[in-house]
Design a protein around this motif. Structure first.
Motif, mmCIF file in Angstrom:
data_model
loop_
_atom_site.group_PDB
_atom_site.id
_atom_site.type_symbol
_atom_site.label_atom_id
_atom_site.label_comp_id
_atom_site.label_asym_id
_atom_site.label_seq_id
_atom_site.Cartn_x
_atom_site.Cartn_y
_atom_site.Cartn_z
ATOM 1 N N VAL A 54 1.140 -0.727 -0.416
ATOM 2 C CA VAL A 54 -0.191 -0.027 0.164
ATOM 3 C C VAL A 54 0.981 1.677 0.202
ATOM 4 N N ASP A 55 1.914 1.127 0.760
ATOM 5 C CA ASP A 55 2.723 2.035 1.030
ATOM 6 C C ASP A 55 3.355 3.250 -0.416
ATOM 7 N N ARG A 56 3.963 1.785 -1.458
ATOM 8 C CA ARG A 56 4.466 2.090 -2.519
ATOM 9 C C ARG A 56 3.522 2.060 -3.947
ATOM 10 N N PHE A 57 2.114 1.430 -3.538
ATOM 11 C CA PHE A 57 0.990 2.045 -4.269
ATOM 12 C C PHE A 57 0.533 3.863 -4.046
ATOM 13 N N THR A 58 1.163 4.154 -3.076
ATOM 14 C CA THR A 58 0.160 5.421 -2.745
ATOM 15 C C THR A 58 2.178 6.540 -2.623
ATOM 16 N N ARG A 59 2.728 5.840 -2.972
ATOM 17 C CA ARG A 59 3.966 6.875 -4.071
ATOM 18 C C ARG A 59 4.026 6.401 -5.406
ATOM 19 N N LEU A 60 3.558 5.604 -5.842
ATOM 20 C CA LEU A 60 3.188 6.073 -7.552
ATOM 21 C C LEU A 60 2.252 6.720 -7.647
ATOM 22 N N LEU A 61 0.849 6.813 -6.377
ATOM 23 C CA LEU A 61 -0.305 7.974 -6.680
ATOM 24 C C LEU A 61 0.242 9.332 -6.845
ATOM 25 N N ASP A 62 1.380 9.419 -6.001
ATOM 26 C CA ASP A 62 2.059 10.985 -5.385
ATOM 27 C C ASP A 62 2.757 11.453 -6.066
ATOM 28 N N THR A 63 3.600 10.250 -7.284
ATOM 29 C CA THR A 63 4.931 10.489 -7.532
ATOM 30 C C THR A 63 5.032 11.106 -9.163
ATOM 31 N N VAL A 64 4.088 9.932 -9.772
ATOM 32 C CA VAL A 64 2.863 10.304 -10.944
ATOM 33 C C VAL A 64 2.024 11.316 -11.342
ATOM 34 N N ALA A 65 2.027 11.516 -12.204
ATOM 35 C CA ALA A 65 0.640 12.342 -12.742
ATOM 36 C C ALA A 65 -0.411 11.067 -12.659
ATOM 37 N N ALA A 66 -1.073 10.468 -10.965
ATOM 38 C CA ALA A 66 -1.837 9.887 -11.570
ATOM 39 C C ALA A 66 -3.287 9.902 -12.487
ATOM 40 N N GLU A 67 -3.682 11.497 -12.807
ATOM 41 C CA GLU A 67 -5.456 10.796 -13.712
ATOM 42 C C GLU A 67 -4.076 10.548 -15.035
ATOM 43 N N GLY A 68 -3.412 10.701 -15.654
ATOM 44 C CA GLY A 68 -2.510 9.881 -16.421
ATOM 45 C C GLY A 68 -2.424 8.450 -16.561
ATOM 46 N N VAL A 69 -2.370 7.891 -15.519
ATOM 47 C CA VAL A 69 -2.141 6.657 -15.462
ATOM 48 C C VAL A 69 -3.420 5.600 -15.910
ATOM 49 N N ARG A 70 -2.780 4.593 -16.938
ATOM 50 C CA ARG A 70 -4.033 3.878 -17.879
ATOM 51 C C ARG A 70 -4.508 2.343 -17.228
ATOM 52 N N ALA A 71 -3.195 1.940 -17.200
ATOM 53 C CA ALA A 71 -3.177 0.680 -16.167
ATOM 54 C C ALA A 71 -2.100 -0.607 -15.595
ATOM 55 N N LEU A 72 -2.829 -0.947 -14.206
ATOM 56 C CA LEU A 72 -2.140 -1.122 -13.296
ATOM 57 C C LEU A 72 -1.844 -2.402 -12.836
ATOM 58 N N ILE A 73 -1.038 -3.443 -12.735
ATOM 59 C CA ILE A 73 -0.891 -4.537 -12.453
ATOM 60 C C ILE A 73 -0.868 -4.220 -11.403
ATOM 61 N N VAL A 74 -1.027 -4.846 -10.145
ATOM 62 C CA VAL A 74 -1.088 -5.776 -9.106
ATOM 63 C C VAL A 74 -0.211 -6.799 -9.248
ATOM 64 N N GLY A 75 1.135 -6.692 -8.280
ATOM 65 C CA GLY A 75 2.338 -7.414 -8.343
ATOM 66 C C GLY A 75 1.806 -8.460 -6.680
ATOM 67 N N SER A 76 2.937 -9.403 -6.188
ATOM 68 C CA SER A 76 3.066 -10.154 -5.606
ATOM 69 C C SER A 76 2.773 -8.296 -3.847
ATOM 70 N N TRP A 77 2.166 -8.868 -3.236
ATOM 71 C CA TRP A 77 1.564 -8.090 -2.036
ATOM 72 C C TRP A 77 2.075 -8.501 -0.827
ATOM 73 N N GLY A 78 2.922 -9.707 -0.877
ATOM 74 C CA GLY A 78 3.640 -10.173 0.061
ATOM 75 C C GLY A 78 3.203 -11.169 0.947
ATOM 76 N N ALA A 79 3.727 -12.239 0.668
ATOM 77 C CA ALA A 79 3.084 -13.565 1.826
ATOM 78 C C ALA A 79 1.523 -13.459 1.305
ATOM 79 N N GLN A 80 1.695 -13.986 -0.176
ATOM 80 C CA GLN A 80 0.224 -13.930 -0.303
ATOM 81 C C GLN A 80 -0.680 -15.230 -0.367
#
Length: 319
Positions: A54-80
């Motif tokens: 979640v922290d890394r996802f939040t950094r993504l939203l805060d770092t790139v222009a999130a309003e332009g993101v078209r595709a997201l992939i959820v990889g390993s979320w840790g001990a899945q």
């Protein structure tokens, strides 16, 4: 999206780019691509946890222009194999207003080296469809604890659910969805050993096709009841509207293949995928002889599946 050995390299027609970890002290964040030019993958190491994801996802939203993101992939979320996808789903839903251009999500880009497909603990995923009414492509890997409520979605064009076993409840939930724009549906039904207890009756709404008026490519595969599925497809109304039919990766024998050949016409198809099967060579030849002259691309490769004794016939992807 058919391999469980490698991470996605392309999704929604875009190259995949991993959002980086926090740089070490004194190091700068590497230069990032334009937000809409890649499919962003957010993943963490196996020994990290969902909160790190979640922290890394939040950094993504805060770092790139999130309003332009078209595709997201959820990889390993840790001990899945211990933690479900629920935290990641909640984070995605909470970020919906920040992602107005998001059109594609894949939940669970996890290879077998990170976790066997049957170990991946999923969750209720329908809130993603509700939160993103403009979504066009949605993929999920892993069937353990997966829940899929029946919803209506006006824009979804591609739906993929990869598993070693889908429960009848999940299949009925998917089949009960109203998806008027859906053109591609791909379900890996799996085996009862890994939760795949669905029956042909659970697929009734899909086979009827009434809720899927735009469907052109249907994959009902990786199933230990592949023969029974093919018997049902032989008279299923949905087949008439299809261009591609995929019944591969399962325990398909002459019984199922014969039912397809002697049922309704398949010569309108552009492709019929039966690869990985337990058919006789004479049946494989009969499929080719009937359909290839009509221009149907036929795949009846066996992938060594016919080398197994009748008592040891397995789906291609189970555990």
């Amino acid at each position: 999206m058919t391999t469980i050995h490698d991470h996605l390299e392309e999704f929604y027609g875009l190259p995949v780019h991993d959002f980086p970890e926090v740089p070490d002290a004194g190091e700068a964040l590497p230069e990032l691509p334009a937000p809409g030019s890649v499919a962003w993958r957010v993943r963490v190491d196996y020994d990290e946890d969902e909160e790190t994801w979640v922290d890394r996802f939040t950094r993504l939203l805060d770092t790139v222009a999130a309003e332009g993101v078209r595709a997201l992939i959820v990889g390993s979320w840790g001990a899945q194999w211990e933690n479900s996808s629920a935290v990641a789903v909640e984070a995605l839903v909470a970020a919906r207003d920040r992602l107005p251009e998001l059109r594609a999500i894949f939940l669970g880009d996890i290879t077998m080296e990170e976790a066997e497909i049957s170990w991946i603990i999923q969750s209720q995923v329908s809130p993603i469809l509700v939160a993103f009414p403009e979504l066009e492509e949605f993929g999920v890997r892993g069937g353990q604890q997966l829940a899929f409520a029946s919803v209506r979605h006006e824009r979804l064009a591609q739906l993929t659910v990869q598993s070693g076993g889908l429960s009848g409840e999940v299949v009925r939930g998917i089949a009960g969805c109203d998806l008027p724009a859906l053109t591609h549906l791909d379900l890996w039904l799996g085996t009862e050993d890994y939760g795949g207890d669905c029956e042909v009756s659970d697929l009734a709404s899909i086979l009827a096709g009434a809720k899927l008026p735009s469907l052109r490519d249907l994959a009902l595969r990786n199933s230990e009841i592949q023969d029974r599925i093919c018997v049902a497809l032989a008279t299923a109304p949905v087949v008439a509207q299809l261009e591609g039919l995929d019944v591969s990766m399962g325990v398909l024998t002459d019984e199922g293949a014969g039912a397809l050949l002697t049922g309704q016409s398949l010569t309108h198809l552009t492709s019929l995928d039966m690869h990985y099967n337990f058919m006789s060579e004479s049946m494989r030849s009969a499929v080719r002889a009937l359909l290839e002259p009509a221009g149907v691309e036929v795949d009846v490769d066996v992938d060594d599946a016919d080398s197994y004794d009748e008592d040891y016939r397995y789906v291609a992807v189970g555990e």
